[in-house]
Structures are given as structure tokens and as C-alpha cells.
Design an enzyme around this catalytic site. Structure first.
Site, PDB file in Angstrom:
ATOM      1  N   LYS A 237       0.823  -1.209   0.000  1.00 38.86           N
ATOM      2  CA  LYS A 237       0.000   0.000   0.000  1.00 38.86           C
ATOM      3  C   LYS A 237       0.860   1.263   0.000  1.00 38.86           C
ATOM      4  CE  LYS A 237      -2.595   1.215   3.593  1.00 38.86           C
ATOM      5  NZ  LYS A 237      -3.740   1.455   4.507  1.00 38.86           N
TER       6      LYS A 237
ATOM      7  N   ARG B 296       2.700   6.028  -3.293  1.00 40.57           N
ATOM      8  CA  ARG B 296       3.820   6.856  -3.751  1.00 40.57           C
ATOM      9  C   ARG B 296       4.037   6.753  -5.258  1.00 40.57           C
ATOM     10  NH1 ARG B 296       4.188   5.678   1.479  1.00 40.57           N
ATOM     11  NH2 ARG B 296       5.441   6.957   2.907  1.00 40.57           N
TER      12      ARG B 296
ATOM     13  N   GLY C  87      -5.019   7.914   5.943  1.00 42.57           N
ATOM     14  CA  GLY C  87      -4.144   8.950   6.480  1.00 42.57           C
ATOM     15  C   GLY C  87      -2.903   9.130   5.628  1.00 42.57           C
TER      16      GLY C  87
ATOM     17  N   SER D 276       7.524   9.592  11.983  1.00 39.12           N
ATOM     18  CA  SER D 276       6.371   9.483  11.100  1.00 39.12           C
ATOM     19  C   SER D 276       6.824   9.536   9.653  1.00 39.12           C
ATOM     20  CB  SER D 276       5.367  10.617  11.365  1.00 39.12           C
ATOM     21  OG  SER D 276       4.364  10.623  10.365  1.00 39.12           O
TER      22      SER D 276
ATOM     23  N   GLN E  66       4.842   9.393   7.200  1.00 37.76           N
ATOM     24  CA  GLN E  66       3.884  10.227   6.485  1.00 37.76           C
ATOM     25  C   GLN E  66       4.307  11.698   6.507  1.00 37.76           C
ATOM     26  OE1 GLN E  66       0.066   9.526   8.268  1.00 37.76           O
ATOM     27  NE2 GLN E  66      -0.057   7.410   7.562  1.00 37.76           N
TER      28      GLN E  66
ATOM     29  N   ASP F 151       2.352  -0.423  12.068  1.00 33.74           N
ATOM     30  CA  ASP F 151       1.033  -0.925  11.662  1.00 33.74           C
ATOM     31  C   ASP F 151       0.801  -2.372  12.067  1.00 33.74           C
ATOM     32  OD1 ASP F 151       0.108   1.428  10.481  1.00 33.74           O
ATOM     33  OD2 ASP F 151       1.080   0.968   8.578  1.00 33.74           O
TER      34      ASP F 151
ATOM     35  N   LYS G 222      -4.012   6.459  15.093  1.00 30.38           N
ATOM     36  CA  LYS G 222      -4.177   5.805  13.794  1.00 30.38           C
ATOM     37  C   LYS G 222      -5.663   5.841  13.412  1.00 30.38           C
ATOM     38  CE  LYS G 222      -0.045   4.386  12.460  1.00 30.38           C
ATOM     39  NZ  LYS G 222       0.478   4.646  11.097  1.00 30.38           N
TER      40      LYS G 222
ATOM     41  N   ARG H 222      -7.232  -2.850  10.289  1.00 33.23           N
ATOM     42  CA  ARG H 222      -6.260  -3.739  10.942  1.00 33.23           C
ATOM     43  C   ARG H 222      -6.827  -4.347  12.230  1.00 33.23           C
ATOM     44  NH1 ARG H 222      -2.121  -3.284   7.588  1.00 33.23           N
ATOM     45  NH2 ARG H 222      -1.668  -1.231   6.708  1.00 33.23           N
TER      46      ARG H 222
END
Length: 450
Positions: free
Chosen positions: A28, A33, A101, A174, A176, A327, A354, A403
Site C-alpha cells: 500500500k 507513492r 491517512g 512518522s 507520512q 502498523d 491511527k 487492521r
């Protein structure tokens, strides 16, 4: 407004062993990306193995909304005809990122240094998540963000008209946030620097280099320093997306706790910044082995075999390993409940922000299954009950978190009594073939409450 519709209760119960090949979807993180950088390159990027879950499809639609030509050729093959760095057009409508997110934060970064505005929203879970952690550094480039209280979605981001490069130290590990800053730095003149005290997944750095950006990484006394030279002309690429190690975690961990199981996951990505779970499982005594190790598209890949492991033992997971497996803590807590002794997980405060508060969600569900759990703000401890020792016999709340749903369904395959989840619908955001894949391995999964 975004949402997956009517709740889909599901129940898992112990049955036979799990065996066979688990051909999990594409990664994912890499899929997001690939679409975004393809949209920022000049020319056509071709992608195979793209994850076609809801999260990634929302990112594909977003790239089209910004003006890129995104084409589905079938069978996980896609192409993106990009607009070049700084070439995004202003979207005509709100950008709905669903439950993702990663998607919303990376897209914000990609557009933050273009002189356009866009409004972002998502489902109830995403609208509750903090966006200040990404909009704060984007403001340093000259962008403006206007959202709900606490910087939550819906949020309008106005890109910088005359962006400036930044030097930014990520306050909490992070990938992200790091990636959003690097993507914003693409259209800022000069060098943008990101400093992280702990290494996080480096897919963005690897892929930026592959697309031709001038990017370098060095380790200093401050930590890991990534320096990007802005305003490159990104070259289109051909990208083969490896299978997602976060999705593979579910059939792998289920095999470890279901008696007699032997499951092979072919072509799994083993980027060292993502492989913390598997290192942890081996330390716990899991019967895992890597076969046919190779490199594809700049990422290490292997076939991973997992067998039933009745002698799993609890360990203390090093806090510094958290960024490489953030995760995977929900499914690790399931394995820990079937181990002997305590498994301690520290440095995991990120789990509280999350898709749900994952520490609380797992703790309450595991307790309802008969497992003793201790938690603090940034840690939790699972007191394992050994192979076959977890009672089960409950329906766990998923809080719209894919999840959490998959973790409890995997647990139900090894408990004395069935385990249900109140809503398996969110699983489609990241692992749309979870249910048929697990059934093909031998799992007993049923639609409906336990």
C-alpha cells in the site's frame, strides 16, 4: 460523505490447518507513492502489482482530479501520465481520501508548493485524525491550511505562491510527515532538509531517487538527515510493486497460531524499515524462513514461509523498533496472546492516533477474549495464554479500523470459541481480497455475528 456503507459483521472460528500460497496484494505504501510521483513526473509511468484497495483508489482519483491522466489497464496494471513538478491543476471538487491517512498527508505535501487550493475530507475515522502534524511543516513552505478545530478534516490547503525550502526536524517518528515534507520540497528552490531521530520507512526516498531527484541521506549526531534538491524534472518509471508486508502479516501470523499450518507468501517486500514484525516474531520463536531472496525495483523481496509455532514466548519489543512495524502491533498482540509469558510493547503512542486508538481497541477486544492486558499512554503488555489457551467467544468493536478487524478475525481461528467483529467492511481499504484469500488457505470465516 465518504464511508463504506452498511456494517458487515463477520465471525472466525477454529477449524482445520491453514496451508497454501497467500498471494497478498501489492504494498500500500509503495502504491500510494507510485501514483503520486508518477503524477509529478514528465511523461508516462507504468505500474504493475498496484494495490487496488479503497485507500489507493482514492489516491488514484485524487491524482486525476489534479490533472494527471490515470488509466487502469486491468490486473493491477496502471499508467499515470504526469504533469511535472509543480504542474498540478486546481481540482474542481473536494478531494475525498476515504480512510487513508497516508493518502491525504502525502497528497497535501505534493500540492503544498503549487499556487492552487484544494479541500480535503474523508470518512468519520479520517476526519477524527490530527492533520496539524503535516500542515504545520507545510506552512513553513508558505502554504496556508484552514480546517476544523484541532486542524481536522474537512480542511482547505492553499499552496505557496512563492515557496521556500525548509529545514524540518520531525518531532515524532512518522514516515507520512517526512514524506509530505519531501514531496513539498520538490517544488521549492534550493535544498529542503528533513531530520528524523529514528529511521522510518524509506520508500519515498528510494522512489524519489528512482524518479531522478537529487536526494541524499546521512547519519549525523542529530539523527538521519535527508536532503532534497528542489525543482527537478522527474523521469517517468516502470514500477513493479512488491507484495505488502503489512498485509502479509495477517496470513503469516494466523499460520503461527493455528495448529498444523504451513503458509507461503511469495514476493513479499522486505525493506528493512518495514521488517520489524518479522524480526520480532523470530525472537519470539516463530518458525519463519525466507526463500528466493532478491531485489525488485530497488526493494528487497523474498518468499516468506510461516509454520505453526506452538512454543512462542513473550518478549520485550525494543521501542526503537516501533517505526519499522507501527502498523503491525495489532496483529502482533494477537500472536502475543497465544504465546507463553508477557510481551511488552513500548514507544507506541503513535497507535493512539491511527484509524482508531489501536492500543485501546486491541486491549478491550483481547480482554473480552479472556486475555489480560496492561496499557499506558505509549505502551501495552499482553500476558500470553499459550497455544490454544485463549477463550474467545465475543464480538469485538473495530472502530472503522481495517487492521483491528483483520487482527481479531485471525485470533478467532485459534480460540476455543468463535470471535466476531462488528464490521469487516473497512478491510476493503487495504486488503480487499482478505476474506477469499484466508478461506482459500482453510480459514473458517462467516458473514454474521458470533
Amino acid at each position: 460523505m465518504s464511508g463504506h456503507g452498511k456494517a458487515i459483521p463477520m465471525t472466525a472460528r477454529a477449524g482445520g490447518r491453514l496451508s497454501g500460497r497467500a498471494e497478498v496484494p501489492g504494498d500500500k505504501s509503495i502504491s500510494h507513492r507510485a501514483l503520486i510521483l508518477g503524477a509529478l513526473a514528465v511523461g508516462e509511468t507504468r505500474i504493475t502489482g498496484l494495490l487496488e484497495g479503497q485507500d489507493v483508489m482514492d489516491t488514484a482519483r485524487a491524482m486525476a482530479a489534479f490533472g494527471a491522466e490515470v488509466t487502469d489497464h486491468g490486473g493491477g496494471a496502471w499508467s499515470v501520465h504526469g504533469l511535472g513538478t509543480g504542474g498540478f491543476a486546481e481540482p474542481e471538487d473536494v478531494i475525498d481520501c476515504g480512510n487513508s491517512g497516508t493518502g491525504v498527508r502525502l497528497i497535501m505535501g505534493a500540492m503544498a508548493t503549487s499556487p492552487i487550493a484544494a479541500t480535503f475530507t474523508g470518512d468519520a475515522s479520517l476526519r477524527a485524525r490530527p492533520m496539524g502534524r503535516v500542515t504545520d511543516p507545510l506552512r513553513l513552505f508558505g502554504a496556508e491550511a484552514h480546517g476544523r478545530a484541532g486542524g481536522r478534516l474537512p480542511l482547505t490547503l492553499k499552496g505557496a505562491v512563492t515557496p521556500v525550502p525548509v529545514r524540518y526536524t520531525v518531532p515524532v517518528p512518522s514516515a507520512q510527515v517526512k514524506s509530505a515534507v519531501l514531496l513539498a520540497g520538490l517544488n521549492a528552490p534550493g535544498e529542503t532538509m528533513v531530520i528524523e531521530a529514528e529511521a522510518t520507512r524509506d520508500h519515498t526516498e528510494r522512489m524519489l531517487a528512482g524518479f531522478g531527484a537529487a536526494i541524499r541521506t546521512e547519519t549525523t549526531t542529530e539523527g538521519r538527515v535527508i536532503t532534497l534538491t528542489g525543482q527537478p524534472e522527474l523521469r517517468p518509471q516502470t514500477i513493479a510493486v512488491p507484495r505488502d508486508p503489512s498485509s502479509a502479516a495477517f496470513p503469516v501470523c494466523a499460520a503461527l497460531i493455528v495448529e498444523g499450518s504451513d503458509v507461503l507468501v511469495p514476493g513479499i517486500g522486505l525493506n528493512p524499515t518495514r521488517a520489524g514484525l518479522y524480526e520480532t516474531l523470530i525472537e519470539m520463536g516463530a518458525d519463519l524462513s525466507y526463500e528466493n531472496m532478491r531485489e525488485e525495483g530497488g526493494e528487497p523481496v523474498a518468499d516468506l514461509r510461516a509454520r505453526f509455532s506452538p512454543d512462542l514466548r513473550g518478549i520485550e519489543v525494543p521501542a526503537e523498533r516501533a517505526p519499522s512495524m507501527i502498523d503491525e502491533y495489532p496483529i502482533l498482540s494477537v500472536v502475543a496472546s497465544c504465546a507463553t509469558g508477557a510481551t511488552v510493547m513500548r514507544g507506541v503512542a503513535e497507535l493512539r492516533v491511527k484509524e482508531s486508538d489501536r492500543i485501546d481497541a486491541m486491549a478491550r477486544g483481547l480482554e473480552a477474549c479472556g486475555v489480560r492486558v496492561e496499557e499506558t499512554r505509549d505502551s501495552f503488555t499482553i500476558h500470553g495464554m499459550g497455544a490454544g489457551g485463549v477463550t474467545g467467544g465475543t464480538v469485538c468493536a473495530t472502530h472503522l479500523d481495517h487492521r483491528i478487524a483483520m487482527s481479531f478475525l485471525c485470533l478467532g481461528l485459534a480460540t476455543r470459541r468463535p470471535v466476531g467483529v462488528d464490521d469487516a467492511g473497512p478491510i476493503a481499504t487495504s486488503f480487499p481480497v482478505f476474506e477469499p484469500l484466508m478461506r482459500a488457505l482453510g480459514a473458517t470465516l462467516e458473514r454474521g455475528a458470533a
